[in-house]
Design an enzyme around this catalytic site. Structure first.
Site, mmCIF file in Angstrom:
data_model
loop_
_atom_site.group_PDB
_atom_site.id
_atom_site.type_symbol
_atom_site.label_atom_id
_atom_site.label_comp_id
_atom_site.label_asym_id
_atom_site.label_seq_id
_atom_site.Cartn_x
_atom_site.Cartn_y
_atom_site.Cartn_z
ATOM 1 N N VAL A 24 0.820 -1.232 0.000
ATOM 2 C CA VAL A 24 0.000 0.000 0.000
ATOM 3 C C VAL A 24 0.851 1.279 0.000
ATOM 4 C CG1 VAL A 24 -2.061 -1.032 1.038
ATOM 5 C CG2 VAL A 24 -0.288 -0.041 2.535
ATOM 6 N N SER A 46 -9.315 2.722 14.170
ATOM 7 C CA SER A 46 -9.266 1.890 15.376
ATOM 8 C C SER A 46 -9.933 2.660 16.502
ATOM 9 C CB SER A 46 -7.803 1.636 15.733
ATOM 10 O OG SER A 46 -7.661 1.177 17.059
ATOM 11 N N TYR A 71 0.652 4.314 17.170
ATOM 12 C CA TYR A 71 -0.564 3.723 16.596
ATOM 13 C C TYR A 71 -1.715 4.734 16.673
ATOM 14 C CZ TYR A 71 -3.844 -0.107 15.511
ATOM 15 O OH TYR A 71 -4.788 -0.921 14.927
HETATM 16 P P1 NAD Z 1 -3.961 -8.766 10.228
HETATM 17 O O1 NAD Z 1 -2.530 -8.711 10.613
HETATM 18 O O2 NAD Z 1 -4.727 -10.028 10.366
HETATM 19 O O3 NAD Z 1 -4.152 -8.214 8.728
HETATM 20 C C1 NAD Z 1 -3.447 -7.108 8.243
HETATM 21 C C2 NAD Z 1 -3.034 -7.421 6.815
HETATM 22 O O4 NAD Z 1 -2.389 -6.251 6.265
HETATM 23 C C3 NAD Z 1 -2.028 -8.578 6.699
HETATM 24 O O5 NAD Z 1 -2.515 -9.560 5.808
HETATM 25 C C4 NAD Z 1 -0.772 -7.919 6.182
HETATM 26 O O6 NAD Z 1 0.004 -8.755 5.326
HETATM 27 C C5 NAD Z 1 -1.331 -6.716 5.435
HETATM 28 N N1 NAD Z 1 -0.319 -5.693 5.239
HETATM 29 C C6 NAD Z 1 0.588 -5.235 6.147
HETATM 30 N N2 NAD Z 1 1.394 -4.321 5.571
HETATM 31 C C7 NAD Z 1 0.974 -4.185 4.274
HETATM 32 C C8 NAD Z 1 1.413 -3.382 3.187
HETATM 33 N N3 NAD Z 1 2.460 -2.549 3.326
HETATM 34 N N4 NAD Z 1 0.754 -3.471 2.010
HETATM 35 C C9 NAD Z 1 -0.285 -4.340 1.850
HETATM 36 N N5 NAD Z 1 -0.726 -5.134 2.861
HETATM 37 C C10 NAD Z 1 -0.108 -5.061 4.058
HETATM 38 O O7 NAD Z 1 -4.653 -7.620 11.101
HETATM 39 P P2 NAD Z 1 -6.180 -7.124 11.234
HETATM 40 O O8 NAD Z 1 -6.482 -7.135 12.677
HETATM 41 O O9 NAD Z 1 -7.056 -7.802 10.273
HETATM 42 O O10 NAD Z 1 -5.945 -5.591 10.813
HETATM 43 C C11 NAD Z 1 -6.627 -4.948 9.751
HETATM 44 C C12 NAD Z 1 -6.782 -3.487 10.135
HETATM 45 O O11 NAD Z 1 -7.572 -3.379 11.318
HETATM 46 C C13 NAD Z 1 -5.476 -2.765 10.450
HETATM 47 O O12 NAD Z 1 -5.500 -1.473 9.860
HETATM 48 C C14 NAD Z 1 -5.488 -2.651 11.951
HETATM 49 O O13 NAD Z 1 -4.738 -1.546 12.425
HETATM 50 C C15 NAD Z 1 -6.963 -2.494 12.233
HETATM 51 N N6 NAD Z 1 -7.417 -2.818 13.583
HETATM 52 C C16 NAD Z 1 -7.212 -4.046 14.118
HETATM 53 C C17 NAD Z 1 -7.642 -4.306 15.413
HETATM 54 C C18 NAD Z 1 -7.400 -5.631 16.098
HETATM 55 O O14 NAD Z 1 -7.561 -5.715 17.322
HETATM 56 N N7 NAD Z 1 -7.034 -6.669 15.384
HETATM 57 C C19 NAD Z 1 -8.331 -3.312 16.140
HETATM 58 C C20 NAD Z 1 -8.545 -2.085 15.535
HETATM 59 C C21 NAD Z 1 -8.107 -1.846 14.254
#
Ligand code: NAD
Length: 263
Positions: free
Chosen positions: A60, A139, A152
């Site tokens: 990205v 988030s 973050y």
């Molecule tokens: P996850 O780690 O399961 O998925 C994140 C995905 O993003 C991974 O598949 C990873 O390979 C991909 N990724 C990372 N860097 C990248 C890049 N440079 N280019 C393309 N893809 C890339 O995590 P998730 O929990 O599904 O997170 C998704 C979103 O939700 C994130 O933005 C995270 O900050 C947000 N979020 C997660 C939580 C939680 O508790 N899990 C809470 C609030 C927000």
């Protein structure tokens, strides 16, 4: 334009992106899955009905890759992209004083600049598709910043600000903008170590006695959030408590955060 609606999802190899892909595909949408993780993309695609998904290995942070991936996806959907789910992200926790230069550059590059890149690349496609939406994942950390999550919180507040601004800026183009603000979800994101310690983000959520919202609930809330006329899509008990406290009792919330957070 083809009949089926189409969603392009970053972070589609795992977690929230994968859950949203499964839900939308089950409801008849074509899905473009984008991620840096090729094996994860293939695994998600294999969970979807045959012929409904394309995969796009991309970072990205790379603006050319954004344009190429969206064009390639649009070529399979008759030109329409109804939703761009700007969701890829990483987590880095720990005190700011102990963060490395690389930590700062990576989290700003992926979680903030990556989302800005996505919004800009998506705009012409969304503008050309009636009733379209940009959905950005922030988030609960974008409701009130907590100790140990300074970087973050900083980037997620950036995603929230971008989304609020585009909600107004793109209203004339009839593009809906949503910002997703979940509390904790048990995904590989929480495997990351809190810097300077040997415990993970998941361990700290458990130690604080806080809840995990199931992935299928998160995906359903995102589906409903697109239909509702509200920018902020707040998901999970802790996120709702934070939103309430930051609005109605900001002084008490500040004291609680200084004592160690939402318990
Ligand atoms: P996850 O780690 O399961 O998925 C994140 C995905 O993003 C991974 O598949 C990873 O390979 C991909 N990724 C990372 N860097 C990248 C890049 N440079 N280019 C393309 N893809 C890339 O995590 P998730 O929990 O599904 O997170 C998704 C979103 O939700 C994130 O933005 C995270 O900050 C947000 N979020 C997660 C939580 C939680 O508790 N899990 C809470 C609030 C927000």
């Amino acid at each position: 334009m083809a009949n089926e609606k189409a969603i392009f999802i970053t972070g589609g190899a795992s977690g929230i992106g994968q859950a949203v892909a499964k839900l939308f595909a089950a409801r008849g949408w074509r899905v473009g899955l984008a991620d840096v993780n090729r094996a994860g993309l293939e695994a998600t695609a294999a969970m979807l009905p045959p012929g409904m998904a394309t995969t796009h290995v991309m970072d990205v942070r790379d603006r050319d890759q954004w344009r190429e991936a969206l064009s390639a996806f649009a070529a399979t959907t008759g030109g329409r992209i109804d939703v761009v789910f700007n969701n890829a992200g990483i987590a880095i926790g720990g005190p700011l004083a102990q963060a490395s230069d690389d930590d700062i550059d990576r989290i700003v590059g992926i979680n903030l600049v990556g989302v800005i890149n996505g919004a800009r690349a998506a705009h012409p496609f969304l503008k050309a598709t009636p009733g379209s939406s940009l959905v950005n994942t922030a988030s609960a950390a974008a409701i009130y910043g907590s100790s140990g999550l300074a970087l973050y919180a900083a980037v997620k507040f950036g995603v929230r600000g971008l989304s609020e601004a585009l909600d107004a800026e793109w209203a004339g183009d009839e593009i809906k903008v949503r910002v997703v603000m979940p509390s904790f979800i048990d995904t590989p994101l929480l495997d990351s170590n809190v810097s300077g310690t040997n415990y993970t983000a998941r361990d700290s959520v458990r130690a604080a006695g806080l809840e995990f919202t199931p992935l299928d609930e998160v995906a359903e809330a995102i589906w409903n959030g697109i239909a509702r006329d509200r920018v902020h899509v707040i998901i999970g008990k802790t996120a709702r408590r934070l939103a309430f406290a930051s609005r109605w009792m900001p002084g008490a919330l500040r004291k609680q955060m200084r004592r160690g957070g939402m318990r």
